[in-house]
Design an enzyme around this catalytic site. Structure first.
Site, short mmCIF file in Angstrom:
data_model
loop_
_atom_site.label_atom_id
_atom_site.label_comp_id
_atom_site.label_asym_id
_atom_site.label_seq_id
_atom_site.Cartn_x
_atom_site.Cartn_y
_atom_site.Cartn_z
N HIS A 48 0.85 -1.19 0.00
CA HIS A 48 0.00 0.00 0.00
C HIS A 48 0.89 1.24 0.00
O HIS A 48 1.82 1.35 0.81
CB HIS A 48 -0.90 0.02 1.23
CG HIS A 48 -1.97 -1.03 1.22
ND1 HIS A 48 -3.03 -1.00 0.33
CD2 HIS A 48 -2.14 -2.14 1.98
CE1 HIS A 48 -3.82 -2.05 0.55
NE2 HIS A 48 -3.28 -2.76 1.54
N CYS A 75 -0.55 1.93 -5.20
CA CYS A 75 -1.23 3.14 -5.62
C CYS A 75 -0.21 4.27 -5.81
O CYS A 75 0.74 4.39 -5.03
CB CYS A 75 -2.27 3.55 -4.57
SG CYS A 75 -3.60 2.34 -4.37
#
Length: 418
Positions: free
Chosen positions: A168, A210
């Site tokens: 993440h 991301c």
């Protein structure tokens, strides 16, 4: 004495013969280089491949991140990189998680056709060992002496390194197990340390998270090729869920890369540009990026196996390694070790004749002179072998040493008879 002209003639003859041998070796070396250059379709100069694979997440709901890393692990092993050259950093809390309906297994597709965990997996950094500090230490080589070789990145300036990260992240950062973060600056500075310390030839950096493309925006060291799964302010998405497992089993970008890699073999001529050409927003649902401004080779001439596979090329070493310029320490030590026995042999031969020589002050003085000259001559040939006085053939050195030893022994024999 008559022996001195004969000795000089022997040394001159040995030197002349050395020049002819050197010329022949140069011709052979040229032919060998031509052969390997013709056989090789790659212009890479690396001699070994390494992989650093990092899953920066933990916990059951991040199953897909572990699957991403294990998929890359399986691929680089299948293409020829051994476990000894792979550093795998993995929380490793999924395969045996109580929620796992298939204990001891990790799958990357809903059909569960391939178990990525398997029976032959070697995790180097597990659980809470997966930290920013350990990752940076692996890259830079700043390890505690107690750390075993299996946990070290033992690269050099002829090493190509594939660095893959998943987890993440956000704008210029990647989370490590929800406890800490690594920034784009941290990785950029680590790569610069590696370059300064000659720890790599080329690096292929790939990240799936991301806003992944921001993680390589700060790189400034040469010979680095980078790619990521998504642009700034853009998310990366999972590929599919498994209803029996209950979570997403792989990310879309990594699934796409691994799908391409399944068509690659150890001898494939597919280039990294071929991989990048397959990027598609329709398939990945984000905009993957590529940064190649720091990379010195054309992407069309850079094989995928230059980073993902084992090295399948030969390096032709120069026959003039004994010149002393850029000579490896191991080679220099071996040459020195070869020279020492010759010196000892000549000294021992003279000492033996000295012991057996008839008593007499004049004879003893002459033998002492012979002993001194033997030492000087051996030292001279040793320096030639180490390259301190220019290039000199090892073979010629050996023959010249034999000639000198024979001459000295003959001389001592004449002296001892008188």
């Amino acid at each position: 004495m008559l022996i001195l002209p004969w000795l000089s003639a022997a040394v001159v003859a040995a030197a002349s013969w050395s020049q002819r041998v050197h010329a022949q070796n140069a011709d052979q070396e040229h032919a060998v280089r031509g052969f390997f250059n013709a056989q090789s379709g790659s212009v890479s100069s690396h001699t070994n491949n390494w992989a650093v694979l990092v899953c920066a997440s933990r916990y059951w709901f991040n199953y897909r991140h572990m699957s991403n890393a294990l998929g890359m692990y399986r691929t680089v092993k299948r293409l020829g990189i051994p476990d000894s050259n792979i550093i795998l950093m993995l929380a490793d809390d999924v395969a045996c998680n109580p929620r796992n309906k298939f204990p001891g297994c990790v799958y990357s597709n809903a059909g569960r056709s391939l178990d990525l965990y398997g029976d032959n997996i070697e995790v180097d950094y597990r659980g809470y060992e997966v930290t920013v500090e350990n990752f940076l230490r692996v890259l830079t080589g700043r390890m505690d002496p107690s750390v075993p070789r299996s946990k070290r990145l033992l690269t050099d300036d002829r090493s190509n390194i594939f660095v893959y990260m998943t987890g993440h992240g956000g704008n210029e950062f990647l989370k490590f197990q929800d406890n800490e973060e690594i920034s784009a600056y941290d990785i950029a500075d680590a790569f610069e340390q590696m370059w300064q310390k000659k720890r790599y030839n080329e690096i292929f950096f790939m990240i799936d998270t991301c806003q992944a493309n921001t993680m390589y925006s700060k790189f400034y060291s040469p010979n680095i090729l980078a790619t990521g799964s998504s642009e700034i302010h853009e998310n990366s998405y999972s590929y599919e869920n498994d209803n029996d497992i209950g979570v997403a089993v792989i990310d879309s970008y990594t699934h796409h890369v691994l799908e391409f890699m399944e068509g690659i073999g150890k001898t494939s001529h597919k280039s990294v540009q071929d991989l990048f050409d397959t990027y598609s927003f329709e398939k990945i649902h984000s905009h993957p990026g590529v940064r190649a401004d720091l990379f010195r080779r054309p992407l069309r001439q850079t094989l995928v196996t230059d980073f993902f596979g084992g090295v399948a090329q030969a390096e032709v070493l120069s026959s003039a390694l004994v010149s002393g310029q850029g000579i490896p320490n191991t080679t220099e030590r071996s040459h020195a070790q070869e020279a020492v026995p010759e010196k000892l042999a000549m000294v021992n031969a003279v000492e033996a004749y000295r012991t057996n020589a008839t008593s007499g002050q004049t004879s003893t003085q002459q033998i002492e002179i012979v002993r001194t000259r033997a030492l000087d001559t051996a030292a001279m040939f040793e320096s030639y072998a180490r390259g301190e006085q220019g290039s000199f053939s090892i073979t010629a050195r050996a023959w010249a040493s034999v000639a000198v030893a024979g001459s000295l022994i003959a001389w001592v024999s004449r002296i001892s008879k008188h």
